[in-house]
Scaffold this motif. Structure first.
Motif, PDB file in Angstrom:
ATOM      1  N   GLN A   1      28.539  16.114  94.513  1.00  0.00           N
ATOM      2  CA  GLN A   1      28.827  14.950  93.692  1.00  0.00           C
ATOM      3  C   GLN A   1      28.852  15.308  92.201  1.00  0.00           C
ATOM      4  N   ARG A   2      27.944  16.165  91.789  1.00  0.00           N
ATOM      5  CA  ARG A   2      27.850  16.523  90.375  1.00  0.00           C
ATOM      6  C   ARG A   2      28.679  17.760  90.018  1.00  0.00           C
ATOM      7  N   ASN A   3      29.050  18.532  91.023  1.00  0.00           N
ATOM      8  CA  ASN A   3      29.839  19.747  90.793  1.00  0.00           C
ATOM      9  C   ASN A   3      30.989  19.800  91.799  1.00  0.00           C
ATOM     10  N   PRO A   4      31.906  18.855  91.733  1.00  0.00           N
ATOM     11  CA  PRO A   4      32.953  18.765  92.755  1.00  0.00           C
ATOM     12  C   PRO A   4      33.880  19.966  92.791  1.00  0.00           C
ATOM     13  N   LEU A   5      34.033  20.682  91.675  1.00  0.00           N
ATOM     14  CA  LEU A   5      34.981  21.794  91.620  1.00  0.00           C
ATOM     15  C   LEU A   5      34.374  23.136  92.008  1.00  0.00           C
ATOM     16  N   GLY A   6      33.035  23.221  91.973  1.00  0.00           N
ATOM     17  CA  GLY A   6      32.457  24.560  92.157  1.00  0.00           C
ATOM     18  C   GLY A   6      31.225  24.651  93.016  1.00  0.00           C
ATOM     19  N   TYR A   7      30.802  23.554  93.650  1.00  0.00           N
ATOM     20  CA  TYR A   7      29.533  23.581  94.394  1.00  0.00           C
ATOM     21  C   TYR A   7      29.519  24.638  95.492  1.00  0.00           C
ATOM     22  N   HIS A   8      30.698  25.010  96.003  1.00  0.00           N
ATOM     23  CA  HIS A   8      30.804  25.973  97.100  1.00  0.00           C
ATOM     24  C   HIS A   8      30.787  27.417  96.604  1.00  0.00           C
ATOM     25  N   ARG A   9      30.838  27.630  95.302  1.00  0.00           N
ATOM     26  CA  ARG A   9      30.890  28.985  94.737  1.00  0.00           C
ATOM     27  C   ARG A   9      29.478  29.531  94.522  1.00  0.00           C
ATOM     28  N   ASN A  10      29.307  30.809  94.768  1.00  0.00           N
ATOM     29  CA  ASN A  10      28.047  31.487  94.481  1.00  0.00           C
ATOM     30  C   ASN A  10      28.155  32.151  93.116  1.00  0.00           C
ATOM     31  N   ILE A  11      27.479  31.572  92.143  1.00  0.00           N
ATOM     32  CA  ILE A  11      27.516  32.121  90.790  1.00  0.00           C
ATOM     33  C   ILE A  11      26.102  32.536  90.376  1.00  0.00           C
ATOM     34  N   ALA A  12      26.009  33.167  89.222  1.00  0.00           N
ATOM     35  CA  ALA A  12      24.719  33.595  88.685  1.00  0.00           C
ATOM     36  C   ALA A  12      24.256  32.630  87.594  1.00  0.00           C
ATOM     37  N   LEU A  13      22.952  32.613  87.353  1.00  0.00           N
ATOM     38  CA  LEU A  13      22.356  31.823  86.281  1.00  0.00           C
ATOM     39  C   LEU A  13      21.832  32.762  85.207  1.00  0.00           C
ATOM     40  N   GLY A  14      21.893  32.310  83.951  1.00  0.00           N
ATOM     41  CA  GLY A  14      21.419  33.158  82.863  1.00  0.00           C
ATOM     42  C   GLY A  14      20.822  32.363  81.717  1.00  0.00           C
ATOM     43  N   VAL A  15      19.785  32.919  81.107  1.00  0.00           N
ATOM     44  CA  VAL A  15      19.187  32.351  79.896  1.00  0.00           C
ATOM     45  C   VAL A  15      19.490  33.345  78.778  1.00  0.00           C
TER      46      VAL A  15
ATOM     47  N   ARG B   1      30.511  19.597  85.808  1.00  0.00           N
ATOM     48  CA  ARG B   1      31.447  18.683  86.477  1.00  0.00           C
ATOM     49  C   ARG B   1      32.890  19.032  86.141  1.00  0.00           C
ATOM     50  N   ALA B   2      33.145  19.403  84.893  1.00  0.00           N
ATOM     51  CA  ALA B   2      34.520  19.637  84.454  1.00  0.00           C
ATOM     52  C   ALA B   2      34.990  21.077  84.625  1.00  0.00           C
ATOM     53  N   CYS B   3      34.043  22.028  84.660  1.00  0.00           N
ATOM     54  CA  CYS B   3      34.422  23.444  84.621  1.00  0.00           C
ATOM     55  C   CYS B   3      33.716  24.271  85.698  1.00  0.00           C
ATOM     56  N   GLY B   4      33.220  23.619  86.746  1.00  0.00           N
ATOM     57  CA  GLY B   4      32.483  24.346  87.776  1.00  0.00           C
ATOM     58  C   GLY B   4      33.301  25.367  88.537  1.00  0.00           C
ATOM     59  N   ASP B   5      34.618  25.304  88.433  1.00  0.00           N
ATOM     60  CA  ASP B   5      35.477  26.244  89.161  1.00  0.00           C
ATOM     61  C   ASP B   5      35.764  27.520  88.402  1.00  0.00           C
ATOM     62  N   VAL B   6      35.340  27.614  87.119  1.00  0.00           N
ATOM     63  CA  VAL B   6      35.765  28.766  86.319  1.00  0.00           C
ATOM     64  C   VAL B   6      34.623  29.556  85.684  1.00  0.00           C
ATOM     65  N   VAL B   7      33.401  29.077  85.725  1.00  0.00           N
ATOM     66  CA  VAL B   7      32.294  29.800  85.109  1.00  0.00           C
ATOM     67  C   VAL B   7      31.678  30.754  86.131  1.00  0.00           C
ATOM     68  N   ASP B   8      31.288  31.958  85.675  1.00  0.00           N
ATOM     69  CA  ASP B   8      30.678  32.968  86.544  1.00  0.00           C
ATOM     70  C   ASP B   8      29.176  33.101  86.324  1.00  0.00           C
ATOM     71  N   LEU B   9      28.742  32.832  85.100  1.00  0.00           N
ATOM     72  CA  LEU B   9      27.319  32.889  84.740  1.00  0.00           C
ATOM     73  C   LEU B   9      27.005  31.604  83.983  1.00  0.00           C
ATOM     74  N   LEU B  10      26.273  30.703  84.617  1.00  0.00           N
ATOM     75  CA  LEU B  10      25.933  29.414  84.010  1.00  0.00           C
ATOM     76  C   LEU B  10      24.706  29.614  83.119  1.00  0.00           C
ATOM     77  N   THR B  11      24.852  29.314  81.820  1.00  0.00           N
ATOM     78  CA  THR B  11      23.818  29.711  80.872  1.00  0.00           C
ATOM     79  C   THR B  11      23.247  28.552  80.065  1.00  0.00           C
ATOM     80  N   TRP B  12      22.002  28.741  79.672  1.00  0.00           N
ATOM     81  CA  TRP B  12      21.302  27.821  78.776  1.00  0.00           C
ATOM     82  C   TRP B  12      20.253  28.612  78.017  1.00  0.00           C
ATOM     83  N   HIS B  13      19.564  27.958  77.076  1.00  0.00           N
ATOM     84  CA  HIS B  13      18.553  28.594  76.240  1.00  0.00           C
ATOM     85  C   HIS B  13      17.209  27.908  76.425  1.00  0.00           C
ATOM     86  N   GLU B  14      16.157  28.627  76.089  1.00  0.00           N
ATOM     87  CA  GLU B  14      14.790  28.092  76.192  1.00  0.00           C
ATOM     88  C   GLU B  14      14.087  28.246  74.846  1.00  0.00           C
ATOM     89  N   TYR B  15      13.882  27.128  74.151  1.00  0.00           N
ATOM     90  CA  TYR B  15      13.123  27.059  72.898  1.00  0.00           C
ATOM     91  C   TYR B  15      12.225  25.825  72.979  1.00  0.00           C
TER      92      TYR B  15
END
Length: 418
Positions: free
Chosen positions: A242-256, A195-209
Motif C-alpha cells: 500500500q505504501r510502496n506500490p512500485l517497489g515492495y517486491h524488490r530486494n534493496i539495501a538500506l543505508g545511513v 511511494r513515488a520512486c520505489g521502483d528506481v532506488v537501490d539503496l534507501l537512505t536516511w540520516h541519524e542526528y
C-alpha cells in the motif's frame, strides 16, 4: 562504617560481576556496514594519514553534507576524491553525492551535469558503488527557503539524474533520499519518496542526528537504542504494497549515509567528547546488527567538531572508538548483559570472537569474561583520559573478571578452543 559507606558510594559493594549470554542466530555483517565516513574538499586526508588508515575505512561518501549542494561536482573534485580514496590504505568503496539544489544561476544540478560527473568519474578511474542523489532534500524548504522541493519534485529529479547516469554507466546503483533524520517529518518525506520512486532506488537512505548537544549524557547515549526501531520501521514501509506500490517486491539495501550524536557542528559537546564517541560506535554496531548495508559517520576528519581528529591532527575520542570498531567483522551474534549499563556486541570471524562492550555508567563495572568453548586472549579499552593524554589503549590484565572503566569502550578477543 566509613569504609562501607565509601564502597556504597562507589557502587561496588556487594555487586556481582555482570554476566553475558550468547543466544540466537547470527547476522552477517555487510562489508560496508561499519567504518564508513563522509569526506569533502575541506578535509585534507593527507594531513591525517595515520589516523585515517588506523580505522580502515570501508567506504567514503563525497562530498558529504550540505557542501554537496553548495558547489558543483566536476572533474577536479572527482580526481581529488579518487586521490583521497587512495590514501586510506584499504579497498575503500566510493559513494558520490550529486548536486540537486541550486544556490546560483547556472549551477550544475541538471541531469546532463550528473551524466558528465559519471563520465568524469570514469575518466578518473573512480569506481562508484552508489550515486546518492542530493542531500537532505526534506530540509530544502526550511533551510534553503525553497518550498517547491516536495518529495514528488525530488523523485522527478532522482529519476532524471538516474536515467542520465545510466546512459553513461548501465551498471550504476543509486541511493536516496538521504533525509535528515530517522523519525518525524523527515520520515514522512522518505515515505512519500518511496511511494513515488520505489521502483528506481537501490539503496534507501536516511540520516541519524538525534540531539543538538544539550541533552544529558545519559539521555544522549540512550538514543542509540532508537536506531534499531528506525530500521525496522523503514523496512516495514518498504515491504508494504500500500505504501510502496512500485517497489515492495524488490530486494534493496538500506543505508545511513550520515550519523552523529549531535547536528550542532559548532559545539564540541557530544561530538568531540567521550559520549559522542561511545554513541557513534554503538549506533554503527546496532545498524550493522539490524542489517543496514552502508553506514557513514560524519565525518572522517575535522568538519567543525565532527571528525576523528581536529585540523591539527589531535585525536578525538571518536578516533579510538572507530579503531576498536574496525574489528567488528564477520557474523554478529546476539549477546545480552545482566547489567543494563553494559551494552555488549559480539562478532564471530573464523576462530575468533570479538566482544565490544560499552560501559555507559560513569563508574567502573565488573564483567565476568567466561565464554564456553572459547578462551580470552586479549582485552583493550579506552577512556576520555586516554584520549586527553594521547595515550595508547589500556591493556587489561586477563582474568575471570575484568574491571571496565566508566564511560569506556572495551574490546575483548576470544579464540575458539581446539
Amino acid at each position: 562504617m566509613t569504609r562501607l559507606l565509601l564502597l556504597l558510594a562507589l557502587g561496588i559493594a556487594g555487586a556481582a560481576p555482570a554476566t553475558l549470554t550468547v543466544s540466537g542466530n547470527g547476522t552477517p555483517i555487510p562489508p560496508l556496514a561499519v567504518n564508513g565516513f563522509n569526506t569533502s574538499w575541506q578535509m585534507p586526508l593527507v594531513e591525517a594519514l595515520d589516523a585515517v588508515r588506523s580505522v580502515a575505512p570501508t567506504s567514503l561518501r563525497f562530498p558529504g553534507g550540505n557542501v554537496g549542494d553548495d558547489a558543483d561536482l566536476n572533474a577536479q573534485s572527482l580526481n581529488y576524491f579518487r586521490s583521497s580514496l587512495g590514501l586510506t590504505g584499504t579497498n575503500t568503496a566510493a559513494i558520490v553525492q550529486t548536486r540537486v539544489f541550486a544556490t546560483r544561476e547556472g549551477a550544475h544540478n541538471r541531469p546532463e551535469d550528473a551524466a558528465q560527473a559519471a563520465r568524469d568519474a570514469r575518466a578518473a578511474g573512480l569506481k562508484v558503488a552508489y550515486w546518492e542523489i542530493g542531500n537532505e532534500p526534506d530540509l530544502y524548504a526550511a533551510n534553503r527557503g525553497d518550498p517547491s522541493w516536495t518529495p514528488e519534485k525530488y523523485c522527478h529529479t532522482f529519476r532524471a539524474q538516474r536515467e542520465a547516469i545510466l546512459k553513461v554507466d548501465p551498471q550504476a546503483k543509486f541511493a536516496g533520499p538521504a533525509v535528515s533524520k530517522g523519525t518525524g517529518p523527515a520520515m514522512n518525506y522518505l515515505a512519500a519518496f518511496v511511494r513515488a520512486c520505489g521502483d528506481v532506488v537501490d539503496l534507501l537512505t536516511w540520516h541519524e542526528y538525534p540531539t543538538d548537544g544539550t541533552a544529558t549524557d545519559e539521555a544522549a547515549l540512550a538514543t542509540a537504542r532508537e536506531v534499531t526501531a528506525h530500521v525496522q520501521n523503514i523496512r516495514a514501509l518498504w515491504r508494504d504494497p500500500q505504501r510502496n506500490p512500485l517497489g515492495y517486491h524488490r530486494n534493496i539495501a538500506l543505508g545511513v549515509t550520515e550519523y552523529s550524536l549531535s547536528w550542532r557542528s559548532t559545539s564540541a559537546r557530544h561530538l568531540a567528547d567521550q559520549v559522542g564517541a561511545l554513541w557513534g560506535a554503538e549506533t554503527a554496531m546496532r545498524l550493522a546488527e539490524a542489517g543496514v548495508a552502508v553506514s557513514s559517520y560524519f565525518a572522517i576528519i575535522a568538519a567543525g567538531n565532527h571528525g576523528l581528529v581536529d585540523l591539527a591532527g589531535v585525536p578525538r575520542p571518536t578516533l579510538y572508538a572507530f579503531q576498536q570498531l574496525r574489528h567488528f567483522r564477520g557474523t554478529a551474534l546476539p549477546v545480552y548483559s545482566s547489567d543494563p549499563a553494559l551494552w555488549p556486541h559480539l562478532a564471530e570471524n573464523g576462530p575468533l570472537r570479538t566482544l565490544l562492550v560499552t560501559n555507559t555508567a560513569a563508574g567502573t563495572r565488573q564483567l565476568a569474561t567466561g565464554m564456553p568453548g572459547y578462551t580470552l586472549i586479549g582485552a583493550k579499552t579506552f577512556t576520555e583520559k586516554t584520549v586527553q593524554d594521547e595515550a595508547y589503549f589500556i591493556r587489561l590484565k586477563l582474568g575471570p573478571i575484568l574491571d571496565l572503566p566508566g564511560r569506556s569502550l572495551t574490546r575483548l578477543v576470544y579464540k575458539r578452543l581446539p
